[in-house]
Scaffold this motif. Structure first.
Motif, PDB file in Angstrom:
ATOM      1  N   ASN A   8       1.092  -0.990   0.421  1.00 56.02           N
ATOM      2  CA  ASN A   8      -0.026   0.202  -0.032  1.00 56.02           C
ATOM      3  C   ASN A   8       0.774   1.160  -0.002  1.00 56.02           C
ATOM      4  O   ASN A   8       0.733   2.123   0.577  1.00 56.02           O
ATOM      5  CB  ASN A   8      -0.963   0.476   1.202  1.00 56.02           C
ATOM      6  CG  ASN A   8      -1.597   1.314   1.108  1.00 56.02           C
ATOM      7  OD1 ASN A   8      -2.502   1.827   0.418  1.00 56.02           O
ATOM      8  ND2 ASN A   8      -2.421   1.337   2.525  1.00 56.02           N
ATOM      9  N   CYS A   9       1.838   1.248  -0.838  1.00 54.91           N
ATOM     10  CA  CYS A   9       2.120   2.609  -0.342  1.00 54.91           C
ATOM     11  C   CYS A   9       2.945   2.959  -2.829  1.00 54.91           C
ATOM     12  O   CYS A   9       1.858   2.471  -3.814  1.00 54.91           O
ATOM     13  CB  CYS A   9       4.370   2.531  -0.507  1.00 54.91           C
ATOM     14  SG  CYS A   9       4.722   0.985  -1.911  1.00 54.91           S
ATOM     15  N   GLN A  10       3.439   4.649  -2.592  1.00 57.26           N
ATOM     16  CA  GLN A  10       3.466   5.197  -4.027  1.00 57.26           C
ATOM     17  C   GLN A  10       4.608   5.075  -4.485  1.00 57.26           C
ATOM     18  O   GLN A  10       5.659   5.336  -3.400  1.00 57.26           O
ATOM     19  CB  GLN A  10       2.691   6.568  -3.284  1.00 57.26           C
ATOM     20  CG  GLN A  10       1.023   6.881  -3.574  1.00 57.26           C
ATOM     21  CD  GLN A  10       0.429   6.010  -4.442  1.00 57.26           C
ATOM     22  OE1 GLN A  10       0.519   7.076  -5.263  1.00 57.26           O
ATOM     23  NE2 GLN A  10      -0.924   5.704  -3.853  1.00 57.26           N
ATOM     24  N   LEU A  11       5.153   3.992  -5.454  1.00 57.52           N
ATOM     25  CA  LEU A  11       6.820   3.779  -5.119  1.00 57.52           C
ATOM     26  C   LEU A  11       7.553   4.449  -6.025  1.00 57.52           C
ATOM     27  O   LEU A  11       7.188   3.844  -7.697  1.00 57.52           O
ATOM     28  CB  LEU A  11       6.942   2.156  -5.757  1.00 57.52           C
ATOM     29  CG  LEU A  11       8.205   1.790  -5.800  1.00 57.52           C
ATOM     30  CD1 LEU A  11       9.140   2.074  -4.549  1.00 57.52           C
ATOM     31  CD2 LEU A  11       8.651   0.049  -5.979  1.00 57.52           C
ATOM     32  N   PHE A  12       8.730   4.827  -6.059  1.00 57.66           N
ATOM     33  CA  PHE A  12       9.626   5.760  -7.319  1.00 57.66           C
ATOM     34  C   PHE A  12      10.569   4.754  -7.038  1.00 57.66           C
ATOM     35  O   PHE A  12      10.994   5.059  -5.912  1.00 57.66           O
ATOM     36  CB  PHE A  12       9.811   7.065  -6.477  1.00 57.66           C
ATOM     37  CG  PHE A  12      10.698   8.359  -7.274  1.00 57.66           C
ATOM     38  CD1 PHE A  12      11.263   7.386  -8.306  1.00 57.66           C
ATOM     39  CD2 PHE A  12      11.881   8.335  -6.442  1.00 57.66           C
ATOM     40  CE1 PHE A  12      12.176   8.000  -9.264  1.00 57.66           C
ATOM     41  CE2 PHE A  12      12.972   8.208  -6.939  1.00 57.66           C
ATOM     42  CZ  PHE A  12      13.371   8.559  -8.827  1.00 57.66           C
ATOM     43  N   ASP A  13      11.106   4.089  -7.874  1.00 61.89           N
ATOM     44  CA  ASP A  13      12.229   3.047  -7.105  1.00 61.89           C
ATOM     45  C   ASP A  13      13.121   3.872  -7.700  1.00 61.89           C
ATOM     46  O   ASP A  13      14.561   2.947  -7.266  1.00 61.89           O
ATOM     47  CB  ASP A  13      11.666   1.646  -8.249  1.00 61.89           C
ATOM     48  CG  ASP A  13      11.404   2.092  -9.928  1.00 61.89           C
ATOM     49  OD1 ASP A  13      12.122   3.122 -10.017  1.00 61.89           O
ATOM     50  OD2 ASP A  13      11.327   1.524 -10.799  1.00 61.89           O
ATOM     51  N   GLY A  14      13.683   5.109  -7.492  1.00 68.38           N
ATOM     52  CA  GLY A  14      15.130   5.392  -8.019  1.00 68.38           C
ATOM     53  C   GLY A  14      14.812   5.357 -10.010  1.00 68.38           C
ATOM     54  O   GLY A  14      16.397   5.648 -10.046  1.00 68.38           O
ATOM     55  N   SER A  23       1.677  -0.317  -5.121  1.00 67.38           N
ATOM     56  CA  SER A  23       2.783  -0.951  -4.726  1.00 67.38           C
ATOM     57  C   SER A  23       3.057  -1.446  -3.946  1.00 67.38           C
ATOM     58  O   SER A  23       2.817  -1.379  -2.583  1.00 67.38           O
ATOM     59  CB  SER A  23       4.030  -0.237  -5.355  1.00 67.38           C
ATOM     60  OG  SER A  23       4.202   0.063  -6.930  1.00 67.38           O
ATOM     61  N   TRP A  24       3.155  -3.375  -4.008  1.00 64.66           N
ATOM     62  CA  TRP A  24       3.898  -3.347  -3.129  1.00 64.66           C
ATOM     63  C   TRP A  24       5.811  -4.204  -3.241  1.00 64.66           C
ATOM     64  O   TRP A  24       6.105  -4.111  -4.077  1.00 64.66           O
ATOM     65  CB  TRP A  24       3.139  -5.077  -2.596  1.00 64.66           C
ATOM     66  CG  TRP A  24       2.705  -5.638  -4.565  1.00 64.66           C
ATOM     67  CD1 TRP A  24       1.414  -5.774  -4.538  1.00 64.66           C
ATOM     68  CD2 TRP A  24       3.804  -6.634  -4.005  1.00 64.66           C
ATOM     69  NE1 TRP A  24       2.224  -6.698  -5.595  1.00 64.66           N
ATOM     70  CE2 TRP A  24       3.515  -7.307  -5.249  1.00 64.66           C
ATOM     71  CE3 TRP A  24       4.772  -7.116  -3.711  1.00 64.66           C
ATOM     72  CZ2 TRP A  24       3.699  -8.463  -5.841  1.00 64.66           C
ATOM     73  CZ3 TRP A  24       5.610  -8.600  -4.426  1.00 64.66           C
ATOM     74  CH2 TRP A  24       4.878  -9.237  -5.645  1.00 64.66           C
ATOM     75  N   PHE A  25       6.213  -4.255  -2.196  1.00 62.28           N
ATOM     76  CA  PHE A  25       7.983  -5.126  -2.148  1.00 62.28           C
ATOM     77  C   PHE A  25       7.969  -6.195  -0.749  1.00 62.28           C
ATOM     78  O   PHE A  25       7.541  -6.045  -0.333  1.00 62.28           O
ATOM     79  CB  PHE A  25       8.709  -4.370  -2.728  1.00 62.28           C
ATOM     80  CG  PHE A  25       8.803  -3.601  -1.514  1.00 62.28           C
ATOM     81  CD1 PHE A  25      10.183  -3.167  -0.544  1.00 62.28           C
ATOM     82  CD2 PHE A  25       8.259  -2.169  -1.486  1.00 62.28           C
ATOM     83  CE1 PHE A  25      10.111  -2.132   0.592  1.00 62.28           C
ATOM     84  CE2 PHE A  25       8.274  -1.410  -0.366  1.00 62.28           C
ATOM     85  CZ  PHE A  25       9.188  -1.016   0.605  1.00 62.28           C
TER      86      PHE A  25
END
Length: 393
Positions: A8-14, A23-25
């Motif tokens: 349950n996140c908004q992901l900026f993966d770089g 997103s999840w990881f």
């Protein structure tokens, strides 16, 4: 140890210039990302709901001086080793809280950074960024940084060769050389060349034989050109980098670390406190620095994230401010954030750090706002900071 699902996140993966919603990881017991995705989540032993906040990689600052006191104003290199060690740990803790999860030291009092990096590796020192240590930097006799024995002085290629071999034996993982004078030196100027090309070339050969890199303090010319021609891996500061030098940097894949904040802080906060000559040096160079670094950026020189933290008024919580200064002077938000990834490449740790991809360590920040929309989001005071999937701040 458990596998942890962050979801349950908004992901900026770089790596990608877009936020990936929903997103999840998964983070394995070794602290590495074992899987990631969007939408439906997989099972896991432990689950962490990130409440739709923004996740980005931990910052990698490739130019710090953890032993220094930004309020000392005199270079502060005469400090005894115990005081320097305690201060370095406190400064490292501050950096971690600001969002910095890995640093490259570019010169440390009495090799304190080498000892600290070993303690971190042995897990005897925690809740600090990981450290790529340099030990003492190298200057010519009387050169930049040599006040109060702040450098090891060398005056020939042979002296440099022996000194670098000793530093590597003691545990240095990067070699720092002084190619020019600088802002904080009372007896020299940014355009004064110091260590010769031959001396720096000896350092490069010895470091590269051991798969280590060389960083050159180089603010003006001809010292910047001397350092590039010597084959250094990064130009630190680079106030007066020009097109001929940029051509060589692109050919050799030389990195550039601007440290905007180091020059910005002195005229902003130093009036009536610092010597007039020091304020004038920084103020006179500041507009040139902005213009020349922006030109190098436009020509696609790889720009890294570094602050020179520890110099005058240059505090250890200010790495996010460096990102803001980049954006204020021509960088896109995404490209400013990419400088941290370039730091990982320069530091030869990009296989494991710098982006949030599978098989890399889960060093990340949790923010309330989107850093791709407002770079100041990274300055959030109460941000969550994780190293290897464990919350550390």
């Amino acid at each position: 140890m458990e596998t942890t699902l962050f979801y349950n996140c908004q992901l900026f993966d770089g790596k990608n210039p877009q936020i990936q919603p929903h997103s999840w990881f998964l983070v394995n017991p070794a602290g590495q990302i074992s899987a990631r995705g969007q939408g439906t989540t997989p099972p896991a032993e432990h689950r962490v709901d990130l409440h739709n906040q923004y996740v980005m990689p931990g910052l990698i600052n490739c130019h710090t001086h953890l032993c220094l006191d930004p309020d000392a104003f005199d270079g502060d290199t005469g400090t005894d080793k115990v005081t320097a060690t305690v201060r370095a740990v406190q400064n490292a803790q501050t950096m971690l809280r600001s969002g910095v999860t890995y640093v490259r030291e570019c010169g440390s009092i009495k090799g304190v950074d080498i000892t600290l990096s070993q303690l971190i590796e042995q897990q005897k020192l925690t809740h600090v960024p990981q450290i790529l240590p340099a030990g003492l930097p190298f200057s010519m006799t009387g050169g930049h940084g040599s006040l109060n024995n702040g450098t090891q002085e060398v005056d020939s290629p042979d002296e440099m060769r022996r000194a670098v071999r000793q530093a590597l034996k003691q545990g240095a993982q990067v070699i720092k050389v002084m190619a020019t004078g600088g802002v904080m030196s009372p007896a020299d100027f940014m355009n004064d060349p110091q260590l010769s090309t031959a001396e720096m070339r000896a350092a490069v050969l010895e470091a590269h034989h051991r798969q280590k890199t060389v960083a050159a303090h180089a603010e003006g010319n001809p010292g910047i050109l001397n350092a590039i021609e010597a084959g250094v891996d990064s130009i630190e500061h680079g106030f007066y980098v020009n097109d001929a030098e940029i051509d060589l940097m692109l050919k050799q894949h030389t990195f550039l670390t601007p440290t905007f904040i180091a020059a910005w802080a002195i005229p902003r906060f130093g009036q009536g406190i610092l010597p007039n000559w020091e304020i004038k040096k920084a103020a006179d160079a500041l507009d040139d620095l902005y213009q020349n670094i922006n030109h190098a950026y436009q020509r696609q020189v790889p720009i890294t994230l570094g602050t020179d933290a520890g110099t005058c008024f240059n505090y250890f919580d200010q790495t996010p401010k460096e990102l803001e200064l980049m954006v204020d002077h021509g960088f896109s938000n995404f490209d400013a954030l990419q400088t941290s990834w370039h730091s990982a490449q320069l530091m030869q740790i990009a296989e494991h750090y710098g982006t949030l991809e599978e098989q890399k360590f889960a060093d990340f920040l949790v923010l309330t706002h989107n850093p791709l929309e407002d770079i100041r989001a990274v300055q959030q005071v109460n941000k969550q900071v994780y190293q290897k999937g464990n919350r550390v701040a």
